[in-house]
Enzyme design. Structure first.
Site, PDB file in Angstrom:
ATOM      1  N   ASN A 162      -8.883  -1.026   3.413  1.00 16.61           N
ATOM      2  CA  ASN A 162      -8.994  -1.539   2.049  1.00 16.61           C
ATOM      3  C   ASN A 162      -7.958  -2.197   1.919  1.00 16.61           C
ATOM      4  OD1 ASN A 162      -7.199   0.847   2.282  1.00 16.61           O
ATOM      5  ND2 ASN A 162      -7.733   1.493   0.151  1.00 16.61           N
ATOM      6  N   ASP A 207       0.980  -1.194   0.194  1.00 12.58           N
ATOM      7  CA  ASP A 207      -0.076  -0.111   0.032  1.00 12.58           C
ATOM      8  C   ASP A 207       0.688   1.194   0.073  1.00 12.58           C
ATOM      9  OD1 ASP A 207      -2.447   1.539   0.549  1.00 12.58           O
ATOM     10  OD2 ASP A 207      -1.491   1.842   2.601  1.00 12.58           O
ATOM     11  N   THR A 265      -2.847   0.317  -4.341  1.00 15.20           N
ATOM     12  CA  THR A 265      -3.121   1.411  -3.977  1.00 15.20           C
ATOM     13  C   THR A 265      -4.697   2.106  -4.275  1.00 15.20           C
ATOM     14  OG1 THR A 265      -2.529   3.808  -3.831  1.00 15.20           O
ATOM     15  CG2 THR A 265      -1.992   2.810  -5.856  1.00 15.20           C
ATOM     16  N   GLY A 266      -5.180   3.044  -3.566  1.00 16.20           N
ATOM     17  CA  GLY A 266      -6.508   3.777  -4.033  1.00 16.20           C
ATOM     18  C   GLY A 266      -6.149   4.552  -4.937  1.00 16.20           C
ATOM     19  N   LYS A 272      -8.482  -4.790  -3.331  1.00 15.24           N
ATOM     20  CA  LYS A 272      -6.913  -5.228  -3.344  1.00 15.24           C
ATOM     21  C   LYS A 272      -6.815  -6.598  -3.512  1.00 15.24           C
ATOM     22  CE  LYS A 272      -5.192  -0.807  -1.457  1.00 15.24           C
ATOM     23  NZ  LYS A 272      -4.246  -0.125  -0.502  1.00 15.24           N
TER      24      LYS A 272
END
Length: 270
Positions: free
Chosen positions: A225, A10, A44-45, A199
């Site tokens: 997340n 992340d 990652t977002g 993810k």
């Protein structure tokens, strides 16, 4: 630990410290892992544009045999931008989510692959923050003008106390639970992704493509997340600054992001 072939990491609160910096110690640990034949996958977002600088620092940018998981699992692509998997929200999903924001009085925006869209003329501070963070422009569009825009995810973005107060009761969102996955990804972000997007599922897809299993995967993260990839991985690692649920799910807990926790975790497997 010798079976680890992929390390999924992340970005915010994990790879980067609280100042949004990639420290030399973390960078060097990742470069050593690459030299040992381990594939590094940023999960990652953010969109690809939001991690290109990081990929460049790590020598991973613009390559067809290096991969990145973006938008919280909504997109899997090569670091050269070749999309291997993508799952979008429908226009009806967007309208439903936008309506909730109006009822709750929360700032809201939609993320497309190359732009952020908001129907708020008074653009929220955290929409501006997000656009700057991920290097995307912002466009004002009414809901009617959003019909043909590809939307990967939507975000409720507001001050922590206000956001927590509004999402504490899930009832306003519950009628969408069969279509949408809602996740708190930062103190001021509440994200909405298509059902099934995570993810973990994105990394499952990538492992299958690379003819590897989840036992070959190590995942490092800190927020809700990241839970799906922590649970999927043969070795799931929680940062010292991770939320309690991530620490509970992880097999290992490393130092926090301000004390090179990623480097510590990688050095243990090397």
């Amino acid at each position: 630990m010798k079976n680890i072939k992929i390390i999924a990491i992340d970005v915010d609160g994990t790879l980067l410290n609280s100042k949004k910096e990639l420290t030399p110690k973390v960078r060097n640990a990742i470069l050593k892992a690459k030299s040992a034949g381990i594939k590094i996958v940023i999960a990652t977002g953010r969109p690809l544009s939001g991690v290109e600088k990081i990929l460049t620092e790590l020598g991973l940018n613009d390559q067809e045999d290096q991969y990145v998981v973006c938008f919280g699992g909504g997109v899997v692509e090569t670091t050269a931008g070749n999309v291997l998997f993508e799952k979008k929200l429908t226009y009806d999903n967007y309208l439903d989510l936008e309506t909730i924001s109006l009822k709750l009085g929360l700032h809201f925006h939609a993320s497309a692959p190359d732009r952020i869209y908001t129907a708020d003329r008074d653009i929220g501070d955290y929409t501006l923050y997000e656009a700057n963070l991920v290097n995307l422009g912002i466009s004002y569009r009414t809901p009617a003008e959003m019909k043909d825009i590809p939307i990967i995810k939507c975000m409720y973005v507001d001050e922590k106390d206000l956001l927590d107060q509004k999402i504490a009761d899930h009832k306003p969102f519950a009628h969408l639970d069969d279509k949408i996955t809602f996740t708190k990804t930062a103190p001021f972000y509440y994200e909405a992704n298509p059902k099934g997007v995570s993810k973990g599922n994105a990394l499952k897809f990538l492992c299958h493509k690379l003819i590897l299993s989840s036992e070959n995967l190590m995942a490092i993260g800190d927020e809700e997340n990241d839970l799906s990839m922590i649970k999927l991985a043969g070795v799931g690692v929680a940062m010292g600054n991770a939320v309690p649920a991530v620490k509970e799910a992880a097999q290992r807990v490393t130092s926090d992001c301000d004390h090179d926790g990623v480097a510590e975790a990688i050095e243990k497997i090397l």
